[in-house]
Design an enzyme around this catalytic site. Sequence first.
Site, PDB file in Angstrom:
ATOM      1  N   GLU A 129       9.255  -4.110  10.447  1.00 40.24           N
ATOM      2  CA  GLU A 129       9.638  -2.798   9.906  1.00 40.24           C
ATOM      3  C   GLU A 129      10.009  -1.846  11.043  1.00 40.24           C
ATOM      4  O   GLU A 129       9.298  -1.746  12.061  1.00 40.24           O
ATOM      5  CB  GLU A 129       8.458  -2.202   9.113  1.00 40.24           C
ATOM      6  CG  GLU A 129       8.752  -0.792   8.598  1.00 40.24           C
ATOM      7  CD  GLU A 129       7.765  -0.291   7.541  1.00 40.24           C
ATOM      8  OE1 GLU A 129       6.856  -1.043   7.147  1.00 40.24           O
ATOM      9  OE2 GLU A 129       7.928   0.863   7.105  1.00 40.24           O
ATOM     10  N   GLU A 189      -1.335  -5.552   8.551  1.00 43.09           N
ATOM     11  CA  GLU A 189      -0.510  -4.866   9.544  1.00 43.09           C
ATOM     12  C   GLU A 189      -1.047  -5.092  10.956  1.00 43.09           C
ATOM     13  O   GLU A 189      -2.252  -5.065  11.185  1.00 43.09           O
ATOM     14  CB  GLU A 189      -0.490  -3.354   9.261  1.00 43.09           C
ATOM     15  CG  GLU A 189       0.299  -2.990   8.027  1.00 43.09           C
ATOM     16  CD  GLU A 189       0.482  -1.486   7.856  1.00 43.09           C
ATOM     17  OE1 GLU A 189       0.212  -0.718   8.794  1.00 43.09           O
ATOM     18  OE2 GLU A 189       0.908  -1.088   6.750  1.00 43.09           O
ATOM     19  N   ASP A 233       0.834  -1.205   0.000  1.00 40.55           N
ATOM     20  CA  ASP A 233       0.000   0.000   0.000  1.00 40.55           C
ATOM     21  C   ASP A 233       0.871   1.259   0.000  1.00 40.55           C
ATOM     22  O   ASP A 233       0.361   2.378  -0.077  1.00 40.55           O
ATOM     23  CB  ASP A 233      -1.033  -0.003   1.135  1.00 40.55           C
ATOM     24  CG  ASP A 233      -0.409   0.002   2.520  1.00 40.55           C
ATOM     25  OD1 ASP A 233       0.824  -0.065   2.625  1.00 40.55           O
ATOM     26  OD2 ASP A 233      -1.168   0.073   3.510  1.00 40.55           O
ATOM     27  N   SER A 234       2.202   1.074   0.020  1.00 43.08           N
ATOM     28  CA  SER A 234       3.119   2.197  -0.257  1.00 43.08           C
ATOM     29  C   SER A 234       2.828   2.760  -1.650  1.00 43.08           C
ATOM     30  O   SER A 234       3.249   3.873  -1.977  1.00 43.08           O
ATOM     31  CB  SER A 234       4.582   1.730  -0.160  1.00 43.08           C
ATOM     32  OG  SER A 234       4.787   0.566  -0.932  1.00 43.08           O
ATOM     33  N   LYS A 291      -1.105  -9.442   2.927  1.00 45.33           N
ATOM     34  CA  LYS A 291      -0.351  -8.955   4.092  1.00 45.33           C
ATOM     35  C   LYS A 291      -1.272  -8.064   4.921  1.00 45.33           C
ATOM     36  O   LYS A 291      -2.026  -7.259   4.371  1.00 45.33           O
ATOM     37  CB  LYS A 291       0.890  -8.173   3.654  1.00 45.33           C
ATOM     38  CG  LYS A 291       1.674  -7.594   4.842  1.00 45.33           C
ATOM     39  CD  LYS A 291       3.038  -7.069   4.439  1.00 45.33           C
ATOM     40  CE  LYS A 291       3.011  -5.689   3.833  1.00 45.33           C
ATOM     41  NZ  LYS A 291       2.419  -4.646   4.700  1.00 45.33           N
ATOM     42  N   ASP A 320      -1.234  -6.279  -0.400  1.00 47.07           N
ATOM     43  CA  ASP A 320      -1.261  -5.607   0.901  1.00 47.07           C
ATOM     44  C   ASP A 320      -2.684  -5.123   1.181  1.00 47.07           C
ATOM     45  O   ASP A 320      -3.230  -4.327   0.414  1.00 47.07           O
ATOM     46  CB  ASP A 320      -0.308  -4.395   0.815  1.00 47.07           C
ATOM     47  CG  ASP A 320       0.279  -4.015   2.146  1.00 47.07           C
ATOM     48  OD1 ASP A 320      -0.027  -4.678   3.152  1.00 47.07           O
ATOM     49  OD2 ASP A 320       1.067  -3.047   2.169  1.00 47.07           O
TER      50      ASP A 320
HETATM   51  O1  KIV Z   1       3.484  -1.109   1.595  1.00 47.23           O
HETATM   52  C1  KIV Z   1       4.646  -1.521   1.568  1.00 47.23           C
HETATM   53  O2  KIV Z   1       5.420  -1.278   0.644  1.00 47.23           O
HETATM   54  C2  KIV Z   1       5.105  -2.309   2.702  1.00 47.23           C
HETATM   55  C3  KIV Z   1       6.556  -2.661   2.760  1.00 47.23           C
HETATM   56  C4  KIV Z   1       7.361  -1.498   3.136  1.00 47.23           C
HETATM   57  C5  KIV Z   1       6.814  -3.820   3.645  1.00 47.23           C
HETATM   58  O3  KIV Z   1       4.333  -2.635   3.556  1.00 47.23           O
END
Ligand code: KIV
Length: 284
Positions: A181, A114, A43-44, A112, A82
């Site tokens: 992280e 969080e 989600d970056s 993924k 994510d």
């Molecule tokens: O969203 C993302 O890119 C991430 C990574 C930094 C692990 O969660």
Amino acid sequence: MTTVLDVQRFKDEGRRFAMLTAYDYLSAQILDEAGIPILLVGDSLGMVVLGYPTTLPVTLDEMIHHAKAVARGSRQAMLVGDMPFMSYHASIEQAITSAGRFLQEAGMHAVKLEGGGRTVEITRRLTAIGIPVMGHLGLTPQFVHQMGGFKIQGKSEAQAARILADAKDLQEAGAFSLVLEGVPNALASRITQEVRIPTIGIGAGPGTDGQVLVLHDMLGLTTGKAPKFVKRYANLADEIGKAARQFAGEVGTGAFPGPEHSYSANGAAPAAKESREEVKYGAG
Ligand code: KIV
């Protein structure tokens, strides 16, 4: 294709491995061909591709759109989607529906999530129905407001103990791996030793089983001061700027397009080839 079993084997055999983020077809294709075993549609995306100030505004539909493009570009990598903010927080049913879209619509192989705490039960329910889960602990960007900024986590003993306990709970709930992280090296190493599942670090030092970086950071596409943990393996922002300025300059002087980049209609040498050639956009 890389599977959850391969990722576990990497740890069991002491093979350190890489994960990179990917958000589109072309970069997925390049990274896949480079042999990167895990691609994370992170989600970056919100910050490095869509220009949001944090990851919080990213929607599930935006993630699915980009995840589909990544899946079209990849053949061998394990693809992890994510789960964005508010796509799994309201209820277990919402989490299952959102995760299901990543696998069913977008061609991801895992998701993924969080955090610990409530995320542990969600992890248990997703893995029970065949959706592999990668956990994410420490500096979890979706908690930015709760953390008071993007700050290293686990510095105090109490915080470190909480993160270690969450790691063990996520493992017990069925997570196949854990992103760590923004935590001190010693804590990441300790977690890595105390859990069976592979850990993947970002800003967590050299003691994790794998390492992940945001693609745009490591390619030098993001500019300005990068966090300490980022290593820029290329300087593509400069390269792109240089190429764009050269193109604009050559357009201005008339140097581009030259005869070698133009079609003629009168049967001169390039035309013979032209007649069999399709006009294609993109060099592929
Ligand atoms: O969203 C993302 O890119 C991430 C990574 C930094 C692990 O969660």
